[in-house]
Design an enzyme around this catalytic site. Sequence first.
Site, PDB file in Angstrom:
ATOM      1  N   GLU A   1       0.794  -1.322   0.082  1.00 21.54           N
ATOM      2  CA  GLU A   1       0.016  -0.069   0.016  1.00 21.54           C
ATOM      3  C   GLU A   1       0.825   1.283  -0.043  1.00 21.54           C
ATOM      4  OE1 GLU A   1      -2.570   1.334  -0.715  1.00 21.54           O
ATOM      5  OE2 GLU A   1      -3.956   1.695   0.779  1.00 21.54           O
ATOM      6  N   ASP A   2       0.406   2.377  -0.575  1.00 24.77           N
ATOM      7  CA  ASP A   2       0.952   3.692  -0.604  1.00 24.77           C
ATOM      8  C   ASP A   2       1.175   4.273   0.860  1.00 24.77           C
ATOM      9  OD1 ASP A   2      -1.699   4.203  -0.565  1.00 24.77           O
ATOM     10  OD2 ASP A   2      -1.582   5.781  -2.329  1.00 24.77           O
TER      11      ASP A   2
ATOM     12  N   ASP B   1      -3.808   5.864   6.416  1.00 26.82           N
ATOM     13  CA  ASP B   1      -3.994   7.166   6.796  1.00 26.82           C
ATOM     14  C   ASP B   1      -5.001   7.017   8.159  1.00 26.82           C
ATOM     15  OD1 ASP B   1      -4.434   9.965   6.777  1.00 26.82           O
ATOM     16  OD2 ASP B   1      -6.069   9.924   5.424  1.00 26.82           O
TER      17      ASP B   1
ATOM     18  N   PHE C   1      -0.984  16.335   3.918  1.00 25.83           N
ATOM     19  CA  PHE C   1      -1.390  15.620   2.338  1.00 25.83           C
ATOM     20  C   PHE C   1      -0.195  15.398   1.666  1.00 25.83           C
ATOM     21  CE2 PHE C   1      -3.478  14.716  -1.407  1.00 25.83           C
ATOM     22  CZ  PHE C   1      -4.333  13.634  -1.092  1.00 25.83           C
TER      23      PHE C   1
ATOM     24  N   ARG D   1       0.975  11.889  -9.564  1.00 28.52           N
ATOM     25  CA  ARG D   1       1.501  10.735  -9.340  1.00 28.52           C
ATOM     26  C   ARG D   1       2.979  10.387  -9.960  1.00 28.52           C
ATOM     27  NH1 ARG D   1      -2.761   7.294  -7.525  1.00 28.52           N
ATOM     28  NH2 ARG D   1      -4.766   8.038  -8.487  1.00 28.52           N
TER      29      ARG D   1
END
Length: 173
Positions: free
Chosen positions: A97-98, A101, A150, A163
């Site tokens: 996963e990136d 959060d 963010f 991206r």
Amino acid sequence: MKKPNVLLSTEVIQQRVRELGAQITADYQGAEQLMVVPILKGSFLFAADLIRAIDVDLSVEFLGLRSYGAGTETSGVVQITYDLNSPITNRDVLVVEDIVDTGLSMRYLLENLATRQPRSVRLCSLLHKPSRTRVKVPIDYLGFTIEDHFVVGYGLDYAERYRHLPYIGVISE
Ligand code: IMP
Ligand code: MG
């Protein structure tokens, strides 16, 4: 397009990816073929680098997730937009996963995968924002803990932009 401020440089990311790859290689030594599951779209660059740093037999199966929400907030409603093309029964699965959060996406996914009877499931996340945690999910391999910014780049987007950046940056307000 405003240029984000660098939070994690290409060099810093690449060094950490090599370390994670070495750790994963050591942990899965002697195991059956590992199934690496990159979560689309955000982890596609991380996963591409990570698997090249892993030196055990492995296969790759993609899974797409979308968590609905306005702007930069997760609603907690998670949808599988693209499912695995093969069963995971009796397989050792490594979810890539990136960012974790609130944790809502990974909790949903890990519960979903557990119903498919894998031998094991571990989570590798490039980033973690602990200050935003709503549900705790165990991260077996973690790249970096970050503050409540963010972030974009290296696969992560803001409204599908950024991206392609080779680093992780913060968009200034
Ligand atoms: P969670 O369900 O709240 O843990 O968030 C899951 C998803 O929200 C991540 O996989 C990302 O796709 C997205 N996300 C959360 N924080 C960020 C961020 O700082 N930048 C870009 N995407 C993010
Ligand atoms: Mg994601």
